[in-house]
Design a protein around this motif. Structure first.
Motif, PDB file in Angstrom:
ATOM      1  N   VAL A 246      15.973 -12.719   8.111  1.00 18.34           N
ATOM      2  CA  VAL A 246      16.420 -11.719   9.083  1.00 18.34           C
ATOM      3  C   VAL A 246      17.846 -12.061   9.484  1.00 18.34           C
ATOM      4  O   VAL A 246      18.118 -13.163   9.944  1.00 18.34           O
ATOM      5  CB  VAL A 246      15.511 -11.704  10.334  1.00 18.34           C
ATOM      6  N   SER A 247      18.767 -11.121   9.289  1.00 17.49           N
ATOM      7  CA  SER A 247      20.158 -11.377   9.641  1.00 17.49           C
ATOM      8  C   SER A 247      20.342 -11.291  11.155  1.00 17.49           C
ATOM      9  O   SER A 247      19.524 -10.709  11.869  1.00 17.49           O
ATOM     10  CB  SER A 247      21.076 -10.375   8.938  1.00 17.49           C
ATOM     11  N   ALA A 248      21.435 -11.841  11.644  1.00 18.38           N
ATOM     12  CA  ALA A 248      21.705 -11.840  13.078  1.00 18.38           C
ATOM     13  C   ALA A 248      21.782 -10.424  13.650  1.00 18.38           C
ATOM     14  O   ALA A 248      21.193 -10.163  14.701  1.00 18.38           O
ATOM     15  CB  ALA A 248      22.982 -12.621  13.372  1.00 18.38           C
ATOM     16  N   PRO A 249      22.488  -9.478  12.987  1.00 20.86           N
ATOM     17  CA  PRO A 249      22.506  -8.119  13.550  1.00 20.86           C
ATOM     18  C   PRO A 249      21.119  -7.492  13.627  1.00 20.86           C
ATOM     19  O   PRO A 249      20.800  -6.805  14.600  1.00 20.86           O
ATOM     20  CB  PRO A 249      23.408  -7.342  12.589  1.00 20.86           C
TER      21      PRO A 249
ATOM     22  N   ALA B 185      15.753  -7.207  19.165  1.00 23.06           N
ATOM     23  CA  ALA B 185      15.641  -7.672  20.550  1.00 23.06           C
ATOM     24  C   ALA B 185      15.964  -6.544  21.530  1.00 23.06           C
ATOM     25  O   ALA B 185      15.294  -6.395  22.560  1.00 23.06           O
ATOM     26  CB  ALA B 185      16.569  -8.858  20.783  1.00 23.06           C
ATOM     27  N   ALA B 186      16.975  -5.737  21.209  1.00 18.12           N
ATOM     28  CA  ALA B 186      17.335  -4.616  22.075  1.00 18.12           C
ATOM     29  C   ALA B 186      16.220  -3.578  22.110  1.00 18.12           C
ATOM     30  O   ALA B 186      15.890  -3.042  23.170  1.00 18.12           O
ATOM     31  CB  ALA B 186      18.632  -3.983  21.601  1.00 18.12           C
ATOM     32  N   GLU B 187      15.617  -3.295  20.954  1.00 24.31           N
ATOM     33  CA  GLU B 187      14.523  -2.331  20.908  1.00 24.31           C
ATOM     34  C   GLU B 187      13.304  -2.844  21.679  1.00 24.31           C
ATOM     35  O   GLU B 187      12.587  -2.061  22.314  1.00 24.31           O
ATOM     36  CB  GLU B 187      14.149  -2.026  19.464  1.00 24.31           C
ATOM     37  N   ASP B 188      13.060  -4.146  21.640  1.00 22.72           N
ATOM     38  CA  ASP B 188      11.928  -4.740  22.351  1.00 22.72           C
ATOM     39  C   ASP B 188      12.082  -4.606  23.864  1.00 22.72           C
ATOM     40  O   ASP B 188      11.091  -4.579  24.596  1.00 22.72           O
ATOM     41  CB  ASP B 188      11.750  -6.201  21.968  1.00 22.72           C
ATOM     42  N   LEU B 189      13.315  -4.523  24.351  1.00 25.26           N
ATOM     43  CA  LEU B 189      13.545  -4.382  25.792  1.00 25.26           C
ATOM     44  C   LEU B 189      13.024  -3.052  26.324  1.00 25.26           C
ATOM     45  O   LEU B 189      12.629  -2.947  27.479  1.00 25.26           O
ATOM     46  CB  LEU B 189      15.048  -4.465  26.107  1.00 25.26           C
ATOM     47  N   PHE B 190      13.014  -2.028  25.485  1.00 30.77           N
ATOM     48  CA  PHE B 190      12.640  -0.689  25.936  1.00 30.77           C
ATOM     49  C   PHE B 190      11.252  -0.268  25.526  1.00 30.77           C
ATOM     50  O   PHE B 190      10.920   0.903  25.551  1.00 30.77           O
ATOM     51  CB  PHE B 190      13.685   0.317  25.420  1.00 30.77           C
ATOM     52  N   LYS B 191      10.403  -1.202  25.174  1.00 27.05           N
ATOM     53  CA  LYS B 191       9.023  -0.869  24.807  1.00 27.05           C
ATOM     54  C   LYS B 191       8.166  -0.790  26.032  1.00 27.05           C
ATOM     55  O   LYS B 191       8.323  -1.389  27.013  1.00 27.05           O
ATOM     56  CB  LYS B 191       8.460  -1.907  23.835  1.00 27.05           C
TER      57      LYS B 191
END
Length: 99
Positions: free
Chosen positions: A84-87, A93-99
């Motif tokens: 898994v690349s850094a981007p 991680a950003a998508e997980d914040l809005f679940k």
């Protein structure tokens, strides 16, 4: 020879020692070449030639073994999954914040 772990395979996360980074050596976990751009600490997607070093020779296949003299083993961070690349990790991680 040293059995000290100095890096991990970019594809499967297998621990690698100094002898595991030979020009024609493949990872014992997944069979992919270990001395490749994706396993180098200078690998930087998004940069020119996907490398932090400005004077590097162009390598088209970043997963194939090569003769780059600037190669230095890299290890993924503890919170980053192998392959898994850094981007991609940041986006997830950003998508997980809005679940």
């Amino acid at each position: 020879m040293s059995d000290e772990i100095i890096g991990h395979c970019w594809s499967c996360g297998q621990a690698l020692c100094i002898p595991d980074y030979g020009r024609e050596t493949n990872c014992i976990g997944c069979g992919r070449p270990t001395r490749c751009c994706r396993n180098c600490r200078h690998f930087a997607p998004g940069r020119p030639q996907e490398c932090m070093e400005p004077m590097v020779e162009r390598v088209l296949d970043k997963t194939a073994a090569n003769f780059c003299e600037l190669f230095e083993p890299s290890s993924p961070t503890a919170d980053q999954a192998p392959g898994v690349s850094a981007p991609e990790a940041l986006r997830q991680a950003a998508e997980d914040l809005f679940k």
